[in-house]
Design a protein around this motif. Structure first.
Motif, PDB file in Angstrom:
ATOM      1  N   GLU A 139      19.814  31.518  38.356  1.00  0.00           N
ATOM      2  CA  GLU A 139      18.054  31.896  38.513  1.00  0.00           C
ATOM      3  C   GLU A 139      17.369  32.017  39.521  1.00  0.00           C
ATOM      4  OE1 GLU A 139      14.177  32.728  37.579  1.00  0.00           O
ATOM      5  OE2 GLU A 139      15.996  32.443  36.238  1.00  0.00           O
ATOM      6  N   LEU A 195      13.558  26.027  36.072  1.00  0.00           N
ATOM      7  CA  LEU A 195      14.158  27.633  34.761  1.00  0.00           C
ATOM      8  C   LEU A 195      13.514  27.356  33.820  1.00  0.00           C
ATOM      9  CD1 LEU A 195      17.773  25.291  34.994  1.00  0.00           C
ATOM     10  CD2 LEU A 195      17.179  27.522  35.061  1.00  0.00           C
ATOM     11  N   ILE A 213      14.122  20.890  30.235  1.00  0.00           N
ATOM     12  CA  ILE A 213      14.793  21.715  30.408  1.00  0.00           C
ATOM     13  C   ILE A 213      15.934  21.180  31.207  1.00  0.00           C
ATOM     14  CG2 ILE A 213      15.837  23.534  31.287  1.00  0.00           C
ATOM     15  CD1 ILE A 213      13.341  25.932  30.080  1.00  0.00           C
ATOM     16  N   LEU A 241      19.656  19.636  30.439  1.00  0.00           N
ATOM     17  CA  LEU A 241      20.950  19.748  31.084  1.00  0.00           C
ATOM     18  C   LEU A 241      21.509  19.002  31.855  1.00  0.00           C
ATOM     19  CD1 LEU A 241      19.346  23.835  33.158  1.00  0.00           C
ATOM     20  CD2 LEU A 241      21.432  23.272  30.727  1.00  0.00           C
ATOM     21  N   GLY A 300      17.976  32.204  34.530  1.00  0.00           N
ATOM     22  CA  GLY A 300      18.130  31.002  33.784  1.00  0.00           C
ATOM     23  C   GLY A 300      16.432  30.734  33.177  1.00  0.00           C
ATOM     24  N   VAL A 339      18.815  29.796  29.155  1.00  0.00           N
ATOM     25  CA  VAL A 339      19.146  27.768  29.276  1.00  0.00           C
ATOM     26  C   VAL A 339      20.010  27.871  28.139  1.00  0.00           C
ATOM     27  CG1 VAL A 339      18.043  26.055  29.136  1.00  0.00           C
ATOM     28  CG2 VAL A 339      17.225  27.301  30.855  1.00  0.00           C
TER      29      VAL A 339
END
Length: 545
Positions: free
Chosen positions: A45, A50, A124, A128, A23, A28
């Motif tokens: 991960e 991440l 991040i 996601l 990750g 990612v």
């Protein structure tokens, strides 16, 4: 099968369309692009955050000069914009900082956007979040790959072990992505790979050694984060092995590593840097420009991730600074395909701990004294108990034997005889960085080669034999030498993004990555898809910039 995008798929148990192991930034971005294309993804991960080198390794962005104008993907710009927006929304910025279009919270000189790792994590996670909620993304964390099932040239499954529970989970998918920091899936799946330095005879590279060495890789670094509270004493306990590290001096270093003296990465001249945590600089006066200056002459500013004067007076007591300097480059041995990997990891962290103690007790001060006892580790910034990064900063990985391997002659200004961008008919992205190799476990000094802006060839992302395994990090088809240009944040993100779109493209059309590269109509269609989704495939004329 038609080119129509299928209805979005969801993760079913331990199965997804695409399984991404690792990750970091490449993992990612691979997951994001496959999800945007309507596919389901399982992402694993090893560490708590991440983002890899940006977050768990705590390394501020390291980018090329033109990053604010061009030379990255649209989604990488979303990441950068998200980091700036996070500071604008949540931090008491000064009026001058709030007016900065290209806000650099750390005002560091390694990059035009230096920021704290937790902010990268937040952005991040936000990128996601919609896919988690839809059920199309499942994240297994913390988890490491331990086994794989392979049928001929196809990966059937990858088994990961949960580090929190010890549970083994077997993951199945149609395409698998190795986005680990050291290419862990390559030996597990029997994928052909190379590691360490190749010989000059093998690659034809003028900077390659006469004899290759699989254990000769770039130094890793165990970074840490500090601030400085004047008048306080935050000196750590003297490390038991401090005298050993204090005396350590590689033949080419010109001084003990526990000092401010080291080779200049570009000239190899032995230079002494300055270090002053009380420096009162103007955070808006200098702009990072890696073409003109590496920016490391004053170490306190070099990789600063939050500048006190970017905020309103009194908001924080001190600048917050990343220590990722030559003095913590660990050259004692490789952790890849080595029985002594754990020993080297322990030693790398010990070296960094010794450097901190040296800074607190022996580093020269402008007033003629020694030591900065006010240097304080910041575990809250790194997300650890001790203020050191969650993970070591890895500069070099196993690398697939690829359909096309990028060599020094592709990138070197001197070898090419010009500074025109390196182009490939199967371009799937762009990147730019000097060929910048840190000292190595084989005893090499810095290797620095002026290089041109380059395209990322699809051939470098395709293993010579395996059909449904793709790399998404430093494990692509480069050499020990050219890895030095491909290993930084925006290129890793760009590689991952291309791989994610490629995985979805192949599934939509019931084809495989090799066929996409070698079938002109498919390649043209895929490149059009990338361009439509904000992936730059070619460089503009940069001569005027």
């Amino acid at each position: 099968m038609s080119g129509r995008t299928p209805s979005p798929t969801v993760v079913t148990g331990d199965r997804a369309d695409v399984v991404v192991v690792g990750g970091g930034l490449g993992g990612v971005s691979a997951a994001l692009s496959a999800l945007k294309a309507g596919r389901s993804v399982i992402l694993t991960e090893q560490f708590a955050w991440l983002g890899g080198q940006l977050t768990s390794q705590a390394v501020t962005l390291d980018e090329h000069t033109w990053i604010e104008q061009f030379g990255s993907t649209a989604s990488y710009r979303d990441l950068r914009d998200g980091i700036r927006d996070y500071y604008r929304a949540n931090y008491p910025l000064s009026a001058a900082a709030r007016a900065e279009r290209h806000l650099n919270p750390g005002a560091g000189l390694v990059s035009r956007l230096c920021a704290e790792p937790r902010v990268g994590v937040a952005v991040i996670e936000g990128m996601l979040a919609p896919f988690r909620s839809s059920g199309r993304l499942r994240i297994l964390q913390p988890a490491v790959p331990v086994d794989a099932e392979v049928d001929g040239d196809h990966v059937v499954s990858v088994t990961v072990r949960r580090l929190d529970t010890g549970e083994a989970v077997t993951l199945r998918g149609d395409l698998f992505v190795d986005a680990t920091e050291t290419g862990e899936l390559l030996p597990l799946t029997g994928t052909e790979y190379v590691v360490g330095s190749e010989s000059r005879a093998e690659t034809g590279e003028p900077s390659a050694p006469e004899v290759g060495d699989p254990q000769n890789v770039q130094a890793l670094s165990w970074c840490f984060v500090v601030d400085h509270i004047d008048g306080e004493d935050h000196t750590i306990d003297r490390p038991a092995d401090y005298d050993e590290w204090r005396a350590f001096q590689p033949d080419f270093w010109g001084a003990p590593m526990m000092s401010l003296t080291a080779p200049h990465p570009r000239t190899l001249e032995i230079v002494t840097r300055s270090f002053d945590p009380t420096i009162d600089d103007d955070p808006f006066a200098a702009v990072a420009d890696q073409r003109a200056d590496g920016g490391d002459h004053e170490l306190w500013i070099f990789r600063r991730m939050l500048a006190k004067k970017v905020l309103q007076p009194g908001a924080i007591e001190s600048d917050i600074v990343l220590v990722n300097w030559p003095m913590i480059d660990y050259i004692g041995g490789s952790i890849i395909d080595s029985e002594d990997a754990e020993k080297h990891l322990v030693a790398a962290k010990a070296q960094s701990r010794a450097m901190l103690y040296w800074l607190q007790t022996e580093a020269p001060r402008p007033d003629g004294g020694t030591g900065w006892p006010g240097l304080r580790l910041r575990p809250d910034v790194t997300g650890t108990d001790d203020g050191f990064a969650q993970a070591p900063y890895i500069r070099e990985s196993r690398r697939i034997r690829a359909e096309y391997t990028v060599v020094e002659g592709d990138l070197s200004v001197e070898v090419r005889g010009n500074a025109d961008p390196a182009t490939y008919p199967d371009s799937v992205g762009v990147g730019m960085y000097r060929i910048d190799l840190h000292p190595s476990t084989g005893g090499d000094n810095y290797i620095d080669v002026a290089s041109v802006p380059f395209e990322i060839p699809l051939g470098a992302l395709i293993p010579v034999r395996m059909q449904n395994l793709l790399p998404a990090g430093k494990n692509v088809g480069t050499t020990h030498i050219t890895n030095g240009a491909f290993r930084l944040h925006p290129v890793e993100w760009g590689i991952g993004e291309a791989v994610g779109w490629l995985a979805a493209f192949c599934l939509d059309r019931a084809t495989d990555p090799r066929a996409v590269r070698n079938t002109p109509s498919l390649l043209e269609e895929f490149q059009s898809l990338l361009a439509a989704n904000g992936v730059e495939l070619h460089w503009p004329d940069v001569s005027g910039y």
